[in-house]
Write an enzyme that holds these catalytic residues in place. Structure first.
Site, mmCIF file in Angstrom:
data_model
loop_
_atom_site.group_PDB
_atom_site.id
_atom_site.type_symbol
_atom_site.label_atom_id
_atom_site.label_comp_id
_atom_site.label_asym_id
_atom_site.label_seq_id
_atom_site.Cartn_x
_atom_site.Cartn_y
_atom_site.Cartn_z
ATOM 1 N N ASP A 24 0.853 -1.189 0.000
ATOM 2 C CA ASP A 24 0.000 0.000 0.000
ATOM 3 C C ASP A 24 0.897 1.249 0.000
ATOM 4 O O ASP A 24 1.893 1.306 0.726
ATOM 5 C CB ASP A 24 -0.867 -0.043 1.275
ATOM 6 C CG ASP A 24 -1.974 0.992 1.285
ATOM 7 O OD1 ASP A 24 -2.383 1.443 0.202
ATOM 8 O OD2 ASP A 24 -2.448 1.333 2.398
ATOM 9 N N ASN A 59 -10.321 0.128 0.422
ATOM 10 C CA ASN A 59 -9.203 0.156 1.384
ATOM 11 C C ASN A 59 -9.668 0.538 2.772
ATOM 12 O O ASN A 59 -10.277 1.601 2.944
ATOM 13 C CB ASN A 59 -8.185 1.222 0.954
ATOM 14 C CG ASN A 59 -7.205 0.712 -0.059
ATOM 15 O OD1 ASN A 59 -7.502 -0.223 -0.800
ATOM 16 N ND2 ASN A 59 -6.037 1.315 -0.102
ATOM 17 N N HIS A 100 -9.810 4.702 -1.313
ATOM 18 C CA HIS A 100 -8.963 4.772 -0.108
ATOM 19 C C HIS A 100 -9.745 5.472 1.005
ATOM 20 O O HIS A 100 -10.771 6.094 0.757
ATOM 21 C CB HIS A 100 -7.682 5.559 -0.410
ATOM 22 C CG HIS A 100 -6.649 4.752 -1.114
ATOM 23 N ND1 HIS A 100 -5.422 4.480 -0.573
ATOM 24 C CD2 HIS A 100 -6.672 4.118 -2.319
ATOM 25 C CE1 HIS A 100 -4.720 3.741 -1.407
ATOM 26 N NE2 HIS A 100 -5.453 3.515 -2.482
ATOM 27 N N GLU A 141 -2.078 6.285 -8.349
ATOM 28 C CA GLU A 141 -2.973 7.231 -7.657
ATOM 29 C C GLU A 141 -3.075 8.532 -8.430
ATOM 30 O O GLU A 141 -2.067 9.085 -8.881
ATOM 31 C CB GLU A 141 -2.476 7.515 -6.233
ATOM 32 C CG GLU A 141 -3.314 8.585 -5.532
ATOM 33 C CD GLU A 141 -3.091 8.683 -4.020
ATOM 34 O OE1 GLU A 141 -2.798 7.653 -3.396
ATOM 35 O OE2 GLU A 141 -3.223 9.805 -3.494
ATOM 36 N N HIS A 145 -7.379 9.457 4.843
ATOM 37 C CA HIS A 145 -6.882 8.379 5.693
ATOM 38 C C HIS A 145 -6.983 8.756 7.174
ATOM 39 O O HIS A 145 -6.925 9.925 7.523
ATOM 40 C CB HIS A 145 -5.406 8.099 5.377
ATOM 41 C CG HIS A 145 -5.185 7.584 3.996
ATOM 42 N ND1 HIS A 145 -4.450 8.259 3.054
ATOM 43 C CD2 HIS A 145 -5.597 6.447 3.392
ATOM 44 C CE1 HIS A 145 -4.416 7.561 1.929
ATOM 45 N NE2 HIS A 145 -5.102 6.458 2.101
ATOM 46 N N SER A 150 -11.522 4.374 3.456
ATOM 47 C CA SER A 150 -12.910 3.906 3.507
ATOM 48 C C SER A 150 -13.382 3.491 4.895
ATOM 49 O O SER A 150 -14.476 2.948 5.030
ATOM 50 C CB SER A 150 -13.096 2.712 2.568
ATOM 51 O OG SER A 150 -12.761 3.057 1.267
HETATM 52 P P1 13P Z 1 -8.553 4.302 6.429
HETATM 53 O O1 13P Z 1 -7.529 5.200 7.045
HETATM 54 O O2 13P Z 1 -9.869 4.973 6.242
HETATM 55 O O3 13P Z 1 -8.701 3.015 7.146
HETATM 56 O O4 13P Z 1 -8.055 3.956 4.943
HETATM 57 C C1 13P Z 1 -6.942 3.132 4.756
HETATM 58 C C2 13P Z 1 -6.373 3.288 3.398
HETATM 59 O O5 13P Z 1 -6.945 3.874 2.516
HETATM 60 C C3 13P Z 1 -5.047 2.696 3.178
HETATM 61 O O6 13P Z 1 -4.522 3.013 1.939
#
Ligand code: 13P
Length: 331
Positions: free
Chosen positions: A83, A263, A220, A142, A186, A222
């Protein structure tokens, strides 16, 4: 081991009309939590990790242990994914370690964390795609910048993805999947009230999906930041402020609009910590780290199993047998 590529997993998800959760892990107990949930629910799954973001001092040791753990789950179709690879070299290391998919995050300069130009993003993404293609590995890029905050005090800016750029980006790089910034961010600090269309731009998903029909879209940031988990953490010494994430029904809606990879890291980490804090609070004389870690693993696994049912990936393992890694179709 039933290691599959991201392209294989997401192509099947699209055919079947469901999404696949990509769950962030920072320790082997968490890898086990994800794989146990997948086994329990009969789900294909994406295990993903960020370089340097684990309890291990060495990525290479941690990544090797991830691959060995996956080996114990031959009944689960698994994508092992890097990731937010910050640069081409980190992506090459993950590919060399056996990962079946990598994300190159060319949207930001790895040194300054300022947005890269479109041309810089294309150049670094292409470099990773060329290396990955020769090895049968999938690549996620991205477009736009997904913001985020570690502690709520500062918040990296969100730059929404430009649908007009998506077609050119995919044509020039050939990525299998594209993370599109649609307003999510995030971390454990996202929206200050339940999100509506003014912050969560679901319309962008439709617009971009129409421009690049052969490429998978990734949502992302999510996590939904469940209030009950926050309450449990705070009841046992935590101080998480109120914050709203992406509601489950919006995640499901995104899979109908073109998203196939969802994600999430924060929700499962909140589940892990809530269970761990509860156990430690109840047993104040334990000094065995395994007691709390076991509770955390189970709490995380339960939450992920629930999400797999919501995303529609539960009961779908039959879609993937047999799909050996590095078959020509993966290229
Ligand atoms: P979250 O921070 O909402 O859990 O998303 C994680 C993510 O997108 C990792 O790439």
């Amino acid at each position: 081991m039933t290691l599959i590529t991201l392209r294989q997993a997401l192509d099947r998800a699209r055919e079947g009309g469901y999404g696949i959760g990509a769950f962030n892990v920072t320790d082997i107990a968490q890898v086990e939590a994800v794989l146990d949930a997948a086994r329990l629910t009969g789900s294909p799954v994406i295990v993903q990790t960020i370089a340097g973001a684990s309890v291990f001092a060495s990525d290479e040791l941690y990544w090797d242990l991830i691959m060995r753990t996956v080996d114990h789950y031959s009944d689960v179709p698994v994508v092992v994914h890097l990731d937010h690879g910050p640069d081409a070299e980190t992506c090459f290391r993950a590919i060399d370690a056996g990962f079946s998919s990598v994300m190159i995050d060319g949207s930001l300069d790895p040194e300054t964390h300022e947005p890269n130009t479109f041309e810089q993003n294309v150049a670094v993404t292409l470099k990773v795609v060329e290396y990955a293609r020769e090895r049968g590995v999938s690549v996620e890029g991205e477009l736009g910048t997904i913001g985020g905050s570690k502690d709520g005090s500062t918040h990296a800016a969100i730059v929404l993805a430009d649908p007009a750029e998506a077609g050119e980006f995919v044509a020039r790089t050939g990525v299998d999947a594209l993370a599109v910034a649609i307003g999510t961010s995030h971390g454990a600090y996202k929206f200050s009230s339940p999100p509506d269309d003014s912050v969560l731009h679901m319309d962008l998903i439709t617009e971009i999906a129409e421009t690049i029909p052969g490429t998978h879209l990734v949502m992302h940031g999510s996590s939904s930041l469940p209030a009950d988990l926050r309450d449990t953490i705070n009841a046992h010494g935590g101080e998480l402020p109120e914050s709203w994430g992406v509601p489950e029904d919006e995640k499901v809606r995104s899979t109908k609009l073109g998203v196939t990879k969802i994600n999430q890291g924060m929700d499962s980490h909140m589940a892990f910590m809530a269970a761990q804090r509860t156990v430690l609070d109840a047993d104040r004389i334990t000094v065995d780290p395994a007691v709390a870690a076991k509770a955390g693993r189970q709490g995380m696994s339960d939450l992920i199993a629930e999400r797999m049912r919501i995303f529609g990936q539960a009961g779908r393992t039959a879609d993937y047998t047999p799909v050996p890694f590095r078959e020509p179709a993966a290229l």
